[in-house]
Design a protein around this motif. Structure first.
Motif, mmCIF file in Angstrom:
data_model
loop_
_atom_site.group_PDB
_atom_site.id
_atom_site.type_symbol
_atom_site.label_atom_id
_atom_site.label_comp_id
_atom_site.label_asym_id
_atom_site.label_seq_id
_atom_site.Cartn_x
_atom_site.Cartn_y
_atom_site.Cartn_z
ATOM 1 N N ASP A 59 -15.306 44.421 -8.539
ATOM 2 C CA ASP A 59 -14.054 43.222 -9.666
ATOM 3 C C ASP A 59 -13.115 43.861 -8.315
ATOM 4 O O ASP A 59 -12.105 43.427 -7.599
ATOM 5 N N ARG A 101 -14.305 43.769 -5.028
ATOM 6 C CA ARG A 101 -13.425 42.023 -4.527
ATOM 7 C C ARG A 101 -12.327 42.283 -4.676
ATOM 8 O O ARG A 101 -12.107 41.285 -3.230
ATOM 9 N N GLN A 132 -18.662 36.424 -3.857
ATOM 10 C CA GLN A 132 -18.179 36.076 -5.440
ATOM 11 C C GLN A 132 -19.071 35.277 -5.946
ATOM 12 O O GLN A 132 -19.559 35.006 -6.424
ATOM 13 N N VAL A 133 -19.084 34.050 -4.458
ATOM 14 C CA VAL A 133 -20.091 32.884 -4.757
ATOM 15 C C VAL A 133 -20.185 32.171 -4.017
ATOM 16 O O VAL A 133 -21.540 31.363 -3.901
ATOM 17 N N HIS A 154 -16.446 27.095 -2.538
ATOM 18 C CA HIS A 154 -14.782 26.982 -2.752
ATOM 19 C C HIS A 154 -14.958 28.302 -1.498
ATOM 20 O O HIS A 154 -13.610 28.215 -1.075
ATOM 21 N N ILE A 167 -10.423 32.698 -7.581
ATOM 22 C CA ILE A 167 -11.625 32.383 -7.355
ATOM 23 C C ILE A 167 -12.681 33.659 -8.512
ATOM 24 O O ILE A 167 -13.559 33.613 -9.402
ATOM 25 N N ILE A 168 -12.120 35.233 -7.545
ATOM 26 C CA ILE A 168 -12.306 35.976 -8.398
ATOM 27 C C ILE A 168 -12.044 36.373 -9.780
ATOM 28 O O ILE A 168 -13.038 36.851 -10.472
ATOM 29 N N LYS A 177 -11.080 34.045 -12.397
ATOM 30 C CA LYS A 177 -12.629 33.317 -13.595
ATOM 31 C C LYS A 177 -13.484 33.180 -13.570
ATOM 32 O O LYS A 177 -13.660 32.468 -14.433
ATOM 33 N N LYS A 178 -13.804 34.337 -13.178
ATOM 34 C CA LYS A 178 -15.402 34.720 -12.964
ATOM 35 C C LYS A 178 -15.886 34.171 -14.838
ATOM 36 O O LYS A 178 -16.988 34.290 -15.521
#
Length: 76
Positions: free
Chosen positions: A26, A29, A44-45, A50, A72-73, A75-76
Motif C-alpha cells: 500500500d 502504491r 489497485q483496481v 476508476h 482509491i488506494i 478505501k480498499k
C-alpha cells in the motif's frame, strides 16, 4: 547506530500498520500514485471506471488526480 535506526523505522511504520492496516504494498502504491496517479489506480483496481476517471482528473489537474488515486488506494 544500526540497531537504533532499525527500531526507529519499526516505531514509525508499525503504528501505520496496526491503526490503518497499511502494508508495504500500500505504501508503494501511494508513492506511485503521487508520481503517476493513473498507475497507482491501475495497480489497485485495474482498468475500469476508476482508472478512466483518474486519467481524466489527471489531465484536468495533477492534484485532483493524486487525491483521487490516494482515495482509491485508501478505501480498499
Amino acid at each position: 547506530p544500526i540497531q537504533r535506526g532499525y527500531r526507529m523505522r519499526i516505531a514509525v511504520l508499525y503504528p501505520l500498520y496496526v491503526r490503518w492496516r497499511i502494508n508495504c504494498m500500500d505504501l508503494l502504491r501511494v508513492l506511485v500514485a503521487i508520481l503517476l496517479p493513473p498507475l497507482g489506480v491501475f495497480l489497485q483496481v485495474g482498468i475500469g471506471k476508476h482508472f478512466w476517471i483518474n486519467i481524466l482528473l489527471t489531465i484536468l489537474g495533477y492534484i485532483p488526480g493524486i487525491v483521487h488515486a490516494v482515495w482509491i488506494i485508501a478505501k480498499k
